[in-house]
Design an enzyme around this catalytic site. Sequence first.
Site, mmCIF file in Angstrom:
data_model
loop_
_atom_site.group_PDB
_atom_site.id
_atom_site.type_symbol
_atom_site.label_atom_id
_atom_site.label_comp_id
_atom_site.label_asym_id
_atom_site.label_seq_id
_atom_site.Cartn_x
_atom_site.Cartn_y
_atom_site.Cartn_z
ATOM 1 N N HIS A 102 -8.092 2.916 3.917
ATOM 2 C CA HIS A 102 -8.072 3.392 5.287
ATOM 3 C C HIS A 102 -9.670 3.582 5.759
ATOM 4 C CE1 HIS A 102 -4.155 5.043 4.565
ATOM 5 N NE2 HIS A 102 -4.075 5.732 5.523
ATOM 6 N N ASP B 208 0.937 -1.307 -0.020
ATOM 7 C CA ASP B 208 -0.140 0.066 0.000
ATOM 8 C C ASP B 208 0.996 1.203 0.105
ATOM 9 O OD1 ASP B 208 -2.379 1.571 0.250
ATOM 10 O OD2 ASP B 208 -1.817 1.801 2.589
ATOM 11 N N SER B 209 0.235 2.307 -0.214
ATOM 12 C CA SER B 209 1.149 3.523 -0.122
ATOM 13 C C SER B 209 1.500 3.820 1.589
ATOM 14 C CB SER B 209 0.049 4.951 -0.403
ATOM 15 O OG SER B 209 -1.086 4.904 0.217
ATOM 16 N N CYS C 101 -4.006 -1.151 -2.083
ATOM 17 C CA CYS C 101 -4.474 0.330 -2.246
ATOM 18 C C CYS C 101 -5.284 0.449 -3.517
ATOM 19 C CB CYS C 101 -2.982 0.778 -2.452
ATOM 20 S SG CYS C 101 -3.009 2.535 -2.878
HETATM 21 N N1 DGL Z 1 -4.742 3.431 1.133
HETATM 22 C C1 DGL Z 1 -4.856 4.389 -0.112
HETATM 23 C C2 DGL Z 1 -5.939 3.591 -1.017
HETATM 24 O O1 DGL Z 1 -6.577 2.811 -0.827
HETATM 25 C C3 DGL Z 1 -5.338 5.712 0.215
HETATM 26 C C4 DGL Z 1 -4.116 6.587 0.944
HETATM 27 C C5 DGL Z 1 -3.294 7.350 -0.146
HETATM 28 O O2 DGL Z 1 -3.728 8.446 -0.469
HETATM 29 O O3 DGL Z 1 -2.180 6.879 -0.469
HETATM 30 O O4 DGL Z 1 -6.343 4.418 -1.988
#
Ligand code: DGL
Length: 289
Positions: A190, A13-14, A76
Amino acid sequence: MTVADRRPIGVFDSGLGGLTVLRALHARLPGENLVYFGDTARVPYGTKGEKTVRAFARQDAGFLAGLGVKMVVVACNTASAFALDHLREVLPVPVLGVINPGVRAALASGRQGPVGVVGTSGTIRSNRYQEGLMAGGLVADDILARECPLFVPLVEEGLMGHAMTGMACEEYLTPLREAGVGTLILGCTHYPLLKDDIGRFMGPGTALVDSADVLAEAAAERLGELDLLADNGGEGRLEFHLSDIPWKFAEIGARFMGKEITDVQSVGLDEMEAAGQAVLEAADRKEST
Ligand code: DGL
């Protein structure tokens, strides 16, 4: 004959949001070894453009492939929206994203009324959810999509149940509530942490859908089909790599994961890129022949 494949599943993930997906994978496949990469040095991805997110996602996934994973899970939504097709072309292992599982879960929810989707600016503007829902039979008028850029920092700050989160829900979700949305896709890894806040605001008539459980099921199915399950009956190992260790990592990480996170290694961006280079270059060479 089934041979146990002990190679880990790679998840990235980010940042730390993908831990909600890791948690679901660990619950569904407790015997599997899991290795997580969080690009905490470059988070957020949700505000960045397609080319940038694709380049980051390629490095993230390449790093995991270099660690010898048997599958890559893109935990993500933003990276799934902008990079999934590319990653499937360049990686030598199966790659799963979170958008299709979310779409499937929403279409199966059986609720009346329009379907809402909330996510980062990148995810919503990519139109991937909207296209997926339309491919499943919905028309454009039945889909309400909203960017909710403040949700990610609110979660990271632990402001679940806080008045500020209530205000953000009001700001972003009022049009969805007024339209009588029956199913709301939490299109960002998130957002499951905001289920109570969002659920309270939308009311009991709205089913909240997040892709973690559906994705974990899809991963189990795919590994089974390919004969890649670890099948060892024991408890799999969890390993964490982050491109930066945030100040509040222990607190935020435990919140996402539902338990304390140990075995965390910090990996520099240069080191990470170099580690995945060989795998990606081999794939690029194959593609150009
Ligand atoms: N977890 C990322 C998603 O599902 C969101 C967080 C980000 O903006 O990097 O898109």
